[in-house]
Design an enzyme around this catalytic site. Structure first.
Site, PDB file in Angstrom:
ATOM      1  N   ASP A 149       0.846  -1.190   0.000  1.00  0.00           N
ATOM      2  CA  ASP A 149       0.000   0.000   0.000  1.00  0.00           C
ATOM      3  C   ASP A 149       0.883   1.241   0.000  1.00  0.00           C
ATOM      4  OD1 ASP A 149      -2.855   1.109   0.439  1.00  0.00           O
ATOM      5  OD2 ASP A 149      -1.631   2.162   1.935  1.00  0.00           O
TER       6      ASP A 149
ATOM      7  N   ASN B 188      -2.633  12.821  -3.459  1.00  0.00           N
ATOM      8  CA  ASN B 188      -3.552  13.307  -4.502  1.00  0.00           C
ATOM      9  C   ASN B 188      -4.070  14.700  -4.166  1.00  0.00           C
ATOM     10  OD1 ASN B 188      -3.564  11.368  -6.495  1.00  0.00           O
ATOM     11  ND2 ASN B 188      -5.150  10.118  -5.514  1.00  0.00           N
TER      12      ASN B 188
ATOM     13  N   ASP C 220      -1.559   9.711 -10.573  1.00  0.00           N
ATOM     14  CA  ASP C 220      -1.497   8.643 -11.577  1.00  0.00           C
ATOM     15  C   ASP C 220      -0.054   8.349 -11.971  1.00  0.00           C
ATOM     16  OD1 ASP C 220      -4.232   8.541 -11.482  1.00  0.00           O
ATOM     17  OD2 ASP C 220      -4.545   9.694 -13.332  1.00  0.00           O
TER      18      ASP C 220
ATOM     19  N   GLU D  99      -4.547   2.436  -4.460  1.00  0.00           N
ATOM     20  CA  GLU D  99      -3.108   2.551  -4.304  1.00  0.00           C
ATOM     21  C   GLU D  99      -2.492   1.264  -3.766  1.00  0.00           C
ATOM     22  OE1 GLU D  99      -4.984   4.090  -0.448  1.00  0.00           O
ATOM     23  OE2 GLU D  99      -5.405   4.058  -2.594  1.00  0.00           O
TER      24      GLU D  99
END
Length: 539
Positions: free
Chosen positions: A406, A414, A423, A450
């Protein structure tokens, strides 16, 4: 260019040649002018018995309508059995005559008539059974008069109720003699209405008599109006009577048609005898010989055509169909059909479209298992590959490890740098995973959001721990800025490790659960670390 040899053209030529041969045979047969005297005598000797049998058959058939009339109008079971016995005797005689006739259609039609007679007999029997039951119901209705008289003597108020009740009994007695369903239904409605009025008259009776009168009235209503009551039985009897009448007329028409056909058969036999005698007198033995030769030639030609159709068309189509069906649900293979005709072109067309379909299927399957953002496998591909590798390692007694990875504080990433940067960050992480987990048998996939997963077959927990350390170090060296992280100013990972030996390897769902628990503990310990969770043991 390969010259085509269409099947349609070859079949058309063959049929045209056969038609010409058949026309030649018909022309020679038409001009026959003589025959041998012996053949004429043989035909006469064979035809005359047939004509005599046809005459006997016609005589026997003409008696059948009268017998069916007796059966349909039978008033008792004894009369029905007598009529049925006469019909059976007559049927046996007709069967004997028909067995000597070459015309199979007559026997089939007579079998149909016999089945219809059997059905008519069953209908008549049902009608008579209903008639017997109706008489029993009438006897029960007559007993009601004595019971009414007994009630009338016990009360002065009973006569009005008894008078109306007697009227109902009189109307009920008319039911068996009614011949129309509409009249029976109308009378049933009237009786039902009068029974309702009778219930109103019960209030005028003494309380002691009300119970007896009510019981008597309910018994009469049940006897008349229930499903097995008098009115229902008479209704069903009239329906059966209508079917008996219709079936009788139908059988009568069939018998008359059968008789006409028998008579026509006799006339045909006579005409055929006259025509054959006249023709055979003019047939020449030489022309008969040529007809035989042409017939043999036509037979050989026909057999050749059948062989051609069987071998060149039917067998090849069956083989093509079998080849196509064998490929259903399997990898498409090239179907080879010899020849230069339409069937070959059909096989080539199937090969072309099968190849295109297989190519499209492979492409779609690959796209369905690939993550569009990172270019590695997605969750669907991971589930498929994990199950396959678990089965393989369990079968070969090999260890297997699973890494659940993770990206730490990715939501903050983000929010801070934007989704486009997020991304790109995921793509860089996927690239690092592909580079570090570099063996051909290893598998890397994006689990969702993620989260990433790595399947490490033939790898024990120690090797998985070293590989996880390399991943953490590679991410640290990559040094992706992450000011929103609470553990470092660069991007970090949390890794959950689980692994088992081949002899105790659990199901895929259990491995995922263990790896997920290890990842959860790594996050709880502060992230940017790894936690191992063996099968049945925590580290």
């Amino acid at each position: 260019m390969i010259n085509r040899r269409p099947i349609a053209t070859r079949l058309s030529l063959a049929l045209f040649s056969f038609l010409l041969l058949f026309m030649l045979m018909a022309a020679i047969a038409y001009y026959r002018s003589a025959t041998f005297e012996k053949l004429l005598v043989d035909i006469v000797e064979d035809a005359l018995p047939d004509i005599r049998q046809s005459a006997q058959l016609t005589t026997q058939v003409k008696e059948f309508p009268f017998l069916t009339e007796q059966l349909s109008q039978a008033e008792s079971q004894a009369m029905r059995r007598l009529a049925r016995r006469d019909i059976d005797l007559k049927s046996q005689a007709l069967q004997t005559l028909l067995s000597e006739q070459p015309n199979v259609q007559l026997s089939l039609k007579f079998d149909v008539i016999q089945r219809e007679l059997e059905y008519l007999d069953q209908l008549v029997e049902q009608k008579l059974l209903y008639q017997q039951q109706i008489h029993q119901r009438l006897d029960q209705i007559h007993h009601f008069y004595d019971q009414i008289e007994a009630l009338a003597l016990e009360s002065t108020a009973i006569p009005d109720w008894a008078l109306n009740f007697s009227g109902i009994l009189i109307r009920a007695g008319r039911v068996p003699v009614m011949s129309r369903l509409s009249d029976v239904r109308q009378l049933a409605a009237q009786i039902e209405q009068e029974l309702q009025w009778q219930r109103d008259l019960l209030t005028d009776l003494d309380p002691v008599l009300q119970v007896s009168a009510s019981t008597l009235q309910d018994s009469l209503a049940q006897l008349l109006l229930d499903q097995d009551g008098l009115i229902a039985m008479r209704t069903e009897q009239l329906r059966i009577q209508g079917r008996v009448t219709g079936r009788h007329h139908f059988i009568r028409s069939m018998v008359l048609d059968f008789g006409h056909e028998v008579e026509y058969l006799g006339v045909q036999q006579q005409n055929r005898l006259v025509a054959e005698v006249g023709e055979l007198k003019q047939t020449l033995s030489r022309q008969t010989y040529w007809i035989g030769m042409l017939s043999l030639l036509a037979l050989l030609f026909l057999v050749s055509m059948i062989w051609f159709i069987k071998v060149q068309v039917i067998n090849r189509l069956v083989n093509l169909k079998s080849s196509v069906m064998d490929q259903v649900g399997k990898q498409a293979e090239l179907i080879e059909v010899t020849g230069r005709d339409e069937i070959t072109e059909l096989a080539q067309a199937f090969n072309f479209y099968a190849a295109r379909a297989s190519e499209q299927s492979t492409r779609v399957e690959a796209l369905s298992r690939t993550d569009a953002l990172t270019g590695i496998s997605n969750r669907r591909g991971f589930d498929h590959q994990l199950q396959r590798l678990v089965d393989l390692c369990r079968e070969r007694q090999l260890p297997l490890c699973l890494l659940m990875i993770d990206v730490d504080f990715f939501k903050n990433y983000n929010d801070l740098y934007g989704h486009l940067a997020g991304d790109e960050c995921l793509r860089q992480v996927a690239s690092i995973l592909r580079r570090v987990v570099g063996r051909s048998q290893d598998f890397v996939a994006r689990y969702g959001g993620e989260e990433f997963v790595c399947i490490l077959p033939e790898t024990d927990i120690t090797a998985a721990r070293l590989l996880s350390s390399e991943l953490l170090e590679a991410i640290r060296v990559l040094n992706i800025e992450h000011k929103g992280s609470a553990v470092a100013n660069y991007l970090t990972l949390s890794i959950g490790i689980t692994g088992c030996d081949g002899d105790c390897l659990p199901d895929a769902e259990v491995l995922i659960g263990l790896a997920d628990e290890a990842l959860y503990e790594a996050k709880a310990k502060g992230r940017n670390c790894m936690v191992e969770k063996r099968c049945g043991t925590d580290t």
